[in-house]
Write an enzyme that holds these catalytic residues in place. Structure first.
Site, PDB file in Angstrom:
ATOM      1  N   MET A   1       0.620  -1.044  -0.005  1.00 38.68           N
ATOM      2  CA  MET A   1       0.075   0.250   0.106  1.00 38.68           C
ATOM      3  C   MET A   1       0.772   1.765   0.016  1.00 38.68           C
ATOM      4  SD  MET A   1      -3.339  -0.662   2.894  1.00 38.68           S
ATOM      5  CE  MET A   1      -3.576   0.732   2.333  1.00 38.68           C
ATOM      6  N   GLY A   2       1.927   0.839   0.316  1.00 35.64           N
ATOM      7  CA  GLY A   2       3.029   2.475   0.345  1.00 35.64           C
ATOM      8  C   GLY A   2       4.366   2.557   0.762  1.00 35.64           C
ATOM      9  N   VAL A   4       7.108   3.170   4.448  1.00 37.90           N
ATOM     10  CA  VAL A   4       7.165   3.625   5.645  1.00 37.90           C
ATOM     11  C   VAL A   4       8.954   4.245   6.412  1.00 37.90           C
ATOM     12  CG1 VAL A   4       6.546   2.987   8.248  1.00 37.90           C
ATOM     13  CG2 VAL A   4       5.523   1.792   6.603  1.00 37.90           C
ATOM     14  N   LYS A  19       3.731   6.874   6.661  1.00 38.04           N
ATOM     15  CA  LYS A  19       3.318   5.600   6.234  1.00 38.04           C
ATOM     16  C   LYS A  19       2.846   6.742   5.276  1.00 38.04           C
ATOM     17  CE  LYS A  19       1.111   1.185   5.869  1.00 38.04           C
ATOM     18  NZ  LYS A  19       0.336   0.188   5.504  1.00 38.04           N
ATOM     19  N   ASP A 113      -6.439  -7.967   7.401  1.00 37.09           N
ATOM     20  CA  ASP A 113      -5.647  -8.081   6.871  1.00 37.09           C
ATOM     21  C   ASP A 113      -4.558  -8.681   8.179  1.00 37.09           C
ATOM     22  OD1 ASP A 113      -3.538  -8.706   5.196  1.00 37.09           O
ATOM     23  OD2 ASP A 113      -2.763  -6.958   5.140  1.00 37.09           O
TER      24      ASP A 113
END
Length: 594
Positions: A1-2, A4, A19, A113
């Site tokens: 998702m990205g 950090v 993040k 998740d």
């Protein structure tokens, strides 16, 4: 998702985990709106085993979220390094994750998740402490909870309903947690295959493999527990994550948790250690190391078998009445001639006669966000919601309208804040409410803002004394407001993690949910004078009626602290204590039996 980053919050000079969401996701207007909404929901989940969310937003098209920086490792790395864990250690770690998930489910949030990589493991107080993180795929249970848009890297822990693009509720997290527990005991996930498609097929079509066959040292009784948790039909799984863990604990022959407790008393710069016996508590495990085991006492006088309001006699510290009430009661207040309870499950407000211990009436709350807190005072009952405040007038049995910025404060501050956080209090002719980084002082008759007190902090708790308003943030700082001038004292550092504050019995009292401590502070200087050890993960505190009363949702106890001797007396409940209040000649506590 990205990606950090380890970053520094320049305002508070602290390290945070920052993040930055992947640009291709941030470019989707639907994702961006859902991300900000769900970040607020995740931030409202205040639990000792959930990584606290400090802030989230969008800057120049970049979505970001700032969280507590946890120094340590994650469960995936731990398992890769050490392989299968000893059963007792595996259960202890997974139990901490289970308590975090059950707390999320209680407010309608599904993680979606759950996997070892999202479980951070550090050391606190000489023992391993888990934090559940990354609610990026989280979803309100009431929203469209279909399958995640990506499964790569998470297929080993994905519930069948997520794979089939069906609604995924709390039972999906139970399934994923069972996969994590299986891996902790076996060293590998239950349906690991060479190709992701084969793994997905196994989740939906194959029975779970036997743990006892793979590891003969494990008892066969663990297999039916895992099989139930990994049932293809969500309705056939355990009722909660905690229920799964307790079933596994029993199957592994670990027995019930033994009660151990110690009272730690530190005065000034010196330290004195005292071990205090406890009575009337269930058999549960608290702490580790040199803690002294204490035999379990008798069960409560009135064992709680359903969601209830429990009345405690403050002189004997015994339960004298229990009243079945609401669904998922999360808040209680004593004042305005009655006792008031809010039920989060059925969105109800109940009025109780303290003379007869009977329900006078049950009122349905107006449509909107789920209730999260309550206070009675200044002529009304005030219910706090995730993003708003409502007033109930007992004299007219109605909800008088409040200004829009109070009932639904989408843009309540010039700094771009999006709502209220945490607490509300009544006193000094006003209602006091947090809104992002300021305290709002409201006229109780109209609900209009009469003063804004800038505090520069977020996520806080309030307590009222005869001459001050005390406020605590979630990161260990405490301050006071002079109601005559609305001036704020400099912030005093108390501990790393505060979870509530109360005033009474000649002092200010604050709870640290991470260290299982209650702090006594001098109300004039805000200096810590004493530290008292209580149950695991204390959740709420009240002061008055000759005692300090602390709930421990995880231990299912209410603890009475003698404000003079600091003797600790736990009271067994039979359910999770969610809130406590003092007033109307008694101590009142809401209990959730799930």
């Amino acid at each position: 998702m990205g990606i950090v980053y380890l970053a520094t919050d320049l305002r508070l000079e602290r390290r945070v985990a920052l993040k930055l969401v992947a640009p291709e996701l941030a470019a989707d207007p639907g994702f961006r709106e859902r991300f900000l909404s769900e970040a607020r929901l995740a931030a409202s989940l205040d639990h000792s085993h959930v990584v606290p969310v400090y802030a989230a937003g969008e800057t120049g098209g970049q979505l970001w979220i700032a969280m507590r920086y946890v120094e340590g490792t994650d469960l995936r790395s731990l398992l890769e390094r050490e392989g299968p864990l000893e059963p007792g250690r595996a259960i202890e770690l997974v139990d901490q994750v289970a308590s975090a998930l059950d707390a999320a489910h209680a407010i309608g949030l599904v993680h979606r998740d759950v996997k070892p990589a999202n479980v951070l493991v550090t050391e606190e107080g000489g023992r391993e402490h888990c934090y559940l993180t990354d609610f990026g795929l989280a979803r309100d249970q009431g929203a469209d909870a279909g399958a995640p848009t990506h499964l790569s890297g998470t297929v080993d822990y994905t519930a069948p309903e997520q794979i089939g693009h069906e609604p995924a509720g709390a039972s999906a997290d139970i399934y994923s947690l069972a996969c994590v527990l299986y891996e902790c005991l076996a060293g590998e996930p239950p349906f690991q295959r060479a190709r992701p498609t084969a793994t997905l097929f196994a989740h939906t079509s194959e029975p779970p493999p036997s743990l006892a066959e793979r590891h003969p040292e494990l008892p066969e009784a663990i297999d039916p527990v895992i099989a139930r948790a990994l049932a293809k039909d969500p309705a056939e799984r355990h009722g909660s994550c905690g229920e799964l863990v307790e079933a596994a604990r029993e199957a592994l022959g670990l027995g019930e948790r033994r009660l151990t407790r110690r009272r730690l008393l530190l005065v000034g710069s010196g330290a004195a250690l005292a071990v205090a016996a406890a009575a009337a508590v269930p058999a549960i495990l608290l702490g580790s190391g040199n803690d002294t085991p204490i035999a379990a006492g008798p069960k409560p006088i009135l064992p709680v078998t359903q969601d209830s309001l429990v009345r405690i006699d403050p002189e004997t510290a015994e339960a004298v009445a229990a009243l079945a009430i609401g669904s998922r009661p999360v808040g209680v207040a004593a004042g305005e001639g009655a006792v008031w309870v809010i039920g989060q499950g059925d969105r109800s407000l109940s009025q109780i006669d303290p003379e007869t211990n009977a329900i006078v009436r049950t009122i349905s709350l107006p449509p909107g966000e789920s209730p999260e807190g309550i206070v009675a005072g200044e002529g009304a009952v005030w219910t706090r919601h995730a993003f708003g405040l409502r007033k109930y007038d007992p004299a007219t049995s109605s909800f008088p309208p409040l200004p829009n910025e109070i009932e639904s404060p989408e843009n309540i501050t010039d700094s771009g804040g999006t709502g209220f956080t945490n607490d509300v209090a009544a006193g000094h002719g006003s209602i006091w409410l947090f809104a992002v980084d300021e305290v709002l002082r409201l006229d109780p008759a109209t609900g209009r803002i009469v003063a804004r007190v800038s505090i520069g902090q977020e996520l806080a708790w309030l307590a009222i004394s005869e001459d001050a308003v005390f406020l605590a943030d979630g990161w260990g700082l405490l301050a006071r407001i002079d109601p005559a001038t609305n001036r704020v004292t400099p912030w005093a550092e108390v501990s790393e993690s505060l979870h509530g504050v109360a005033v009474g019995e000649g002092a200010v009292w604050a709870i640290d949910s991470d260290e299982d401590l209650v702090f006594r502070l001098d109300p004039a200087t805000l200096r810590v004078t004493d530290r008292i050890r209580v149950g695991r993960s204390p959740t709420a505190i009240a002061a008055g009626a000759g005692g300090i009363w602390v709930t421990s949702e995880r231990d299912r106890t209410l603890t009475r602290i003698d404000p003079t001797t600091f003797d600790v007396q736990p009271i067994g409940l039979g359910g999770a204590a969610t809130d406590v209040a003092v007033g109307q000649s008694a101590v009142w506590m809401t209990v959730d039996v799930r």
